[in-house]
Design a protein around this motif. Structure first.
Motif, PDB file in Angstrom:
ATOM      1  N   CYS A  82      -2.619  10.366   3.037  1.00  0.00           N
ATOM      2  CA  CYS A  82      -3.080   8.982   2.907  1.00  0.00           C
ATOM      3  C   CYS A  82      -3.983   8.637   4.094  1.00  0.00           C
ATOM      4  CB  CYS A  82      -1.901   8.029   2.828  1.00  0.00           C
ATOM      5  SG  CYS A  82      -0.829   8.060   4.259  1.00  0.00           S
ATOM      6  N   CYS A 132      -3.854   6.407   6.423  1.00  0.00           N
ATOM      7  CA  CYS A 132      -3.281   6.164   7.757  1.00  0.00           C
ATOM      8  C   CYS A 132      -2.866   7.458   8.444  1.00  0.00           C
ATOM      9  CB  CYS A 132      -2.151   5.147   7.729  1.00  0.00           C
ATOM     10  SG  CYS A 132      -1.031   5.252   6.379  1.00  0.00           S
ATOM     11  N   THR A 133      -2.492   8.469   7.678  1.00  0.00           N
ATOM     12  CA  THR A 133      -2.153   9.758   8.285  1.00  0.00           C
ATOM     13  C   THR A 133      -3.414  10.377   8.893  1.00  0.00           C
ATOM     14  OG1 THR A 133      -0.527  10.046   6.524  1.00  0.00           O
ATOM     15  CG2 THR A 133      -1.012  11.964   7.846  1.00  0.00           C
ATOM     16  N   ARG A 162       6.683   5.160   4.735  1.00  0.00           N
ATOM     17  CA  ARG A 162       6.311   4.545   3.456  1.00  0.00           C
ATOM     18  C   ARG A 162       6.501   5.542   2.297  1.00  0.00           C
ATOM     19  NH1 ARG A 162       1.206   0.635   4.540  1.00  0.00           N
ATOM     20  NH2 ARG A 162       0.659   1.839   6.375  1.00  0.00           N
ATOM     21  N   HIS A 172       1.098   6.247  -0.263  1.00  0.00           N
ATOM     22  CA  HIS A 172       1.169   6.792   1.097  1.00  0.00           C
ATOM     23  C   HIS A 172       1.938   8.102   1.141  1.00  0.00           C
ATOM     24  CE1 HIS A 172      -0.500   3.374   3.304  1.00  0.00           C
ATOM     25  NE2 HIS A 172       0.030   2.651   2.337  1.00  0.00           N
ATOM     26  N   THR A 173       1.424   9.018   1.972  1.00  0.00           N
ATOM     27  CA  THR A 173       2.146  10.261   2.205  1.00  0.00           C
ATOM     28  C   THR A 173       2.842  10.213   3.567  1.00  0.00           C
ATOM     29  OG1 THR A 173       0.184  11.233   3.229  1.00  0.00           O
ATOM     30  CG2 THR A 173       0.487  11.622   0.869  1.00  0.00           C
ATOM     31  N   CYS A 174       2.567   9.158   4.351  1.00  0.00           N
ATOM     32  CA  CYS A 174       3.100   9.104   5.708  1.00  0.00           C
ATOM     33  C   CYS A 174       4.590   8.767   5.692  1.00  0.00           C
ATOM     34  CB  CYS A 174       2.341   8.078   6.531  1.00  0.00           C
ATOM     35  SG  CYS A 174       2.287   6.451   5.795  1.00  0.00           S
TER      36      CYS A 174
HETATM   37 ZN   LIG Z   1       0.189   6.028   4.955  1.00  0.00          ZN
END
Ligand SMILES: [Zn+2]
Length: 256
Positions: A233, A235-236, A217, A212-214
């Motif tokens: 990622c 989710c971003t 996390r 993940h890059t968010c």
């Molecule tokens: Zn993420």
């Protein structure tokens, strides 16, 4: 410290964990050889920053401590790749290996040996080993349990290395019965790996859903890689899409 280890190690023949981290390195080969001669059940050993140690120490550990699962030799700059290869030929249970700053040891020959021998490896730290280039490839295809990889400042790593990591995941994709999300890399540090391009890192990020890059996390760390700003990622990307949808809807309603 060295004399203390020389006198105590023979008395602790069942020792399993030994942390010998030092601020002022005093440890010499004689101490590690004594450990290897008496503590045959050793599983965890931390020798970090012991830069006085030579290959003799790794060779002794290879012969005396085959049960090692966790070894930290970060900062032990004298070790050669030949000695590290010899160690991995004997210590086949290694799960955690810290080689931060071992730029002589972390060369092609040793990395290939790690790929060949350390099938149980879960964590590998190669930070500051700027000799490391796409020699991560054998690791990628062989160490299928690798969960955490630290390539901090490995500036010779190229896109080819990233694609090979991603490809190993696709090739070794677990069956539907396995718990898919628990497999594959969960942590990757490619900070200061400035030769990498966004498509290669994005491919890796897409392949390993646990990266993940968010914020919150942040398991894919890319500090200092200014050209990788656009790697994100899932989710971003999803959060961005939702935000954009909201903006569009708000605009639509305000127009009406
Ligand atoms: Zn993420």
């Amino acid at each position: 410290m060295n004399n203390l280890v020389l006198s105590l190690a023979p008395k602790f023949t069942k020792l399993q964990t030994l942390i010998l981290r030092q601020e002022n390195p005093q440890l010499e080969d004689s101490a590690v050889e004594t450990i290897a001669n008496f503590c045959h059940h050793l599983q965890e050993l931390d020798l970090s920053k012991s830069f006085k140690l030579s290959d003799g120490s790794l060779n002794a550990l290879a012969r005396g401590c085959p049960d090692l699962t966790k070894l930290n030799i970060s900062g032990c700059t004298s070790f050669s790749d030949e000695a590290l290869e010899y160690l991995t030929n004997s210590c086949l249970k290694l799960k955690i290996l810290y080689l931060c700053g071992c730029f002589k040891a972390a060369a092609d020959r040793a990395l290939q040996a790690i790929g060949r021998n350390c099938n149980m490896l879960q964590t590998l730290n190669l930070g500051w080993c700027d000799n490391v280039d796409d020699s991560v490839i054998p690791l990628a295809s062989k160490c299928l349990h690798l969960r955490s990889l630290d390539l901090y400042y490995c500036r010779n790593i190229t896109d080819r290395g990233m694609y090979s990591l991603a490809h190993s995941r696709v090739k070794n994709k677990p069956s539907v019965w396995d718990r898919y999300d628990e497999e594959g890399l969960r942590s990757l540090n490619i900070s200061q790996c400035t030769a990498l391009s966004p498509p290669a890192v994005q491919a890796l990020c897409d392949t390993f859903p646990a990266l993940h890059t968010c914020s919150g996390r942040h398991t894919l760390v890319m500090s200092g890689c200014l050209n990788l700003t656009y790697v994100h990622c899932a989710c971003t990307v999803q959060a961005h899409r939702m935000l954009m949808t909201r903006v569009v809807l708000r605009n639509l309603y305000s127009i009406r």
